[in-house]
Design an enzyme around this catalytic site. Sequence first.
Site, mmCIF file in Angstrom:
data_model
loop_
_atom_site.group_PDB
_atom_site.id
_atom_site.type_symbol
_atom_site.label_atom_id
_atom_site.label_comp_id
_atom_site.label_asym_id
_atom_site.label_seq_id
_atom_site.Cartn_x
_atom_site.Cartn_y
_atom_site.Cartn_z
ATOM 1 N N CYS A 232 0.882 -1.181 0.000
ATOM 2 C CA CYS A 232 0.000 0.000 0.000
ATOM 3 C C CYS A 232 0.913 1.223 0.000
ATOM 4 O O CYS A 232 0.887 2.055 0.902
ATOM 5 C CB CYS A 232 -0.909 0.009 1.233
ATOM 6 S SG CYS A 232 -1.862 -1.498 1.472
ATOM 7 N N ALA A 233 1.737 1.306 -1.040
ATOM 8 C CA ALA A 233 2.877 2.239 -1.043
ATOM 9 C C ALA A 233 2.476 3.704 -1.087
ATOM 10 O O ALA A 233 3.185 4.566 -0.584
ATOM 11 C CB ALA A 233 3.794 1.920 -2.224
ATOM 12 N N GLY A 236 4.877 6.782 -1.424
ATOM 13 C CA GLY A 236 6.153 6.118 -1.223
ATOM 14 C C GLY A 236 7.075 6.569 -0.121
ATOM 15 O O GLY A 236 8.272 6.300 -0.178
ATOM 16 N N GLY A 237 6.557 7.232 0.912
ATOM 17 C CA GLY A 237 7.434 7.649 2.016
ATOM 18 C C GLY A 237 8.228 6.498 2.607
ATOM 19 O O GLY A 237 9.443 6.580 2.786
ATOM 20 N N LYS A 238 7.544 5.397 2.888
ATOM 21 C CA LYS A 238 8.220 4.244 3.500
ATOM 22 C C LYS A 238 9.015 3.453 2.444
ATOM 23 O O LYS A 238 10.062 2.888 2.750
ATOM 24 C CB LYS A 238 7.202 3.353 4.216
ATOM 25 C CG LYS A 238 6.526 4.081 5.377
ATOM 26 C CD LYS A 238 5.487 3.246 6.080
ATOM 27 C CE LYS A 238 4.750 4.065 7.123
ATOM 28 N NZ LYS A 238 3.861 5.076 6.558
ATOM 29 N N ASP A 256 0.088 -0.140 -5.381
ATOM 30 C CA ASP A 256 -1.036 0.614 -4.815
ATOM 31 C C ASP A 256 -2.207 0.505 -5.777
ATOM 32 O O ASP A 256 -2.009 0.255 -6.976
ATOM 33 C CB ASP A 256 -0.662 2.086 -4.599
ATOM 34 C CG ASP A 256 -1.539 2.735 -3.530
ATOM 35 O OD1 ASP A 256 -1.117 2.761 -2.363
ATOM 36 O OD2 ASP A 256 -2.653 3.187 -3.865
ATOM 37 N N ASP A 283 -4.464 -3.375 -10.418
ATOM 38 C CA ASP A 283 -5.695 -3.196 -11.187
ATOM 39 C C ASP A 283 -6.485 -4.511 -11.313
ATOM 40 O O ASP A 283 -7.562 -4.544 -11.883
ATOM 41 C CB ASP A 283 -5.400 -2.594 -12.574
ATOM 42 C CG ASP A 283 -4.287 -3.335 -13.301
ATOM 43 O OD1 ASP A 283 -3.954 -4.469 -12.883
ATOM 44 O OD2 ASP A 283 -3.748 -2.782 -14.275
ATOM 45 N N ASP A 301 1.153 -1.389 4.900
ATOM 46 C CA ASP A 301 0.863 -0.140 5.620
ATOM 47 C C ASP A 301 -0.609 0.152 5.315
ATOM 48 O O ASP A 301 -0.934 0.901 4.406
ATOM 49 C CB ASP A 301 1.799 0.958 5.119
ATOM 50 C CG ASP A 301 1.615 2.258 5.877
ATOM 51 O OD1 ASP A 301 1.068 2.227 6.989
ATOM 52 O OD2 ASP A 301 2.000 3.320 5.343
ATOM 53 N N CYS A 354 -1.582 3.924 10.934
ATOM 54 C CA CYS A 354 -1.394 5.174 11.693
ATOM 55 C C CYS A 354 -2.645 5.414 12.539
ATOM 56 O O CYS A 354 -3.195 6.510 12.574
ATOM 57 C CB CYS A 354 -1.068 6.344 10.785
ATOM 58 S SG CYS A 354 -2.239 6.628 9.451
#
Length: 404
Positions: A232-233, A236-238, A256, A283, A301, A354
Amino acid sequence: MRLHRNLCFAVIDGLTLIFNEGKYADKVIQQLLKRDKRWGSRDRAFVAETTYDIVRWKRLYAEIAEVKEPFDRDNLWRMFAVWATLKGIKLPDWKYFENTPTRKIKGRFDELSKIRKFKEAIPDWIDNLGEKELGAAVWTKEIEALNEQADVILRVNTLKTTKEKLQAELFDNDIETEFLANYPYALKLKDRANVFSTEAFKNGLFEVQDASSQKVADFLDVKPGMRVVDTCAGAGGKTLHIASLMENKGQIIAMDIYANKLHELKRRAKRNGAHNIETRAIDSTKVIKKLYDKADRVLIDAPCSGLGVLRRNPDSKWKLEESFLEKIKTTQQDILQQYSRMVKPGGKLVYATCSVLPSENQQQVEKFLTSESGKDFIFVKDDKVLSHKSGYDGFYMALLEKKA
């Protein structure tokens, strides 16, 4: 502090869009800050911080001002007057502030501050849920912490620099930072500043990422040369943090359901000098099935309520609905069931959110481990990060290992 008419008008215009038209606060503020090129950094800070402040305390200020949604402009000026009065700012003699009952505002504030849902400005249902899941004592401390303004935390990009070098370069730009104990890649800004305009940012030396969020990639226990899937990018922070920990060796597949977020990730990866990232839009289920039993590490995530990041998204508590929370819990479990199948025997999986709610966190992991898909996994450890203890965002992460 002296109030300037054009800045106050910008705040009222922003609040109209956020409260009455359902626009996202961060996007509205980005637009407001472009309104007048003559505004200096102090002017822009006033517009952004005042707007966020009134959004954060909407329920409390509306109750004191005795106004109800949808707010017309007069209502918003009344709420603005409450904000200014409680901040100790002298109201100018503008028509919007005529007959503002300053003493009554302070008295009403003292009265309402004894009731948590008003004091912390939260919808009844979130207040009830928080107390039910965390207990009254912990929830009271947690929601208070989640109403504090978030610090600006940077994550150094170790593909390009070190924490010490980055700190020195920012110092040369009059931006002072400090190291954080137990957060090896983090620098905290001593004062708020526009870090995105620096050469260091343009050259990909850092990303803005909360300290709690920085713990997730470490938790995944990646090594150079592995095949890692970030399921679940998003933007792309992680993913970028994982790339730096892998030293650009091995393969990261960032996935994603939203292709536009993956386009943003590609742009960020280029700036970061992260060359081992491949993006794949989900998709169809085929995209997942192709990777069954093929990944050394899988990060989920998961989409969640976002209750752990209210400090930086204060408008989300007004947008969140109880029905969404029930739907998202179903989605979380579905994702765990499907995406966990990509982990190869002996590989590891991290489930993260989060959120601070056990029903989205440890209860989801427990449910998964007792299911058919979860019987091949062993629980290794988890980390329940609460904002009032850490000083940063509320987060949860669990590490599971697939039996060899």
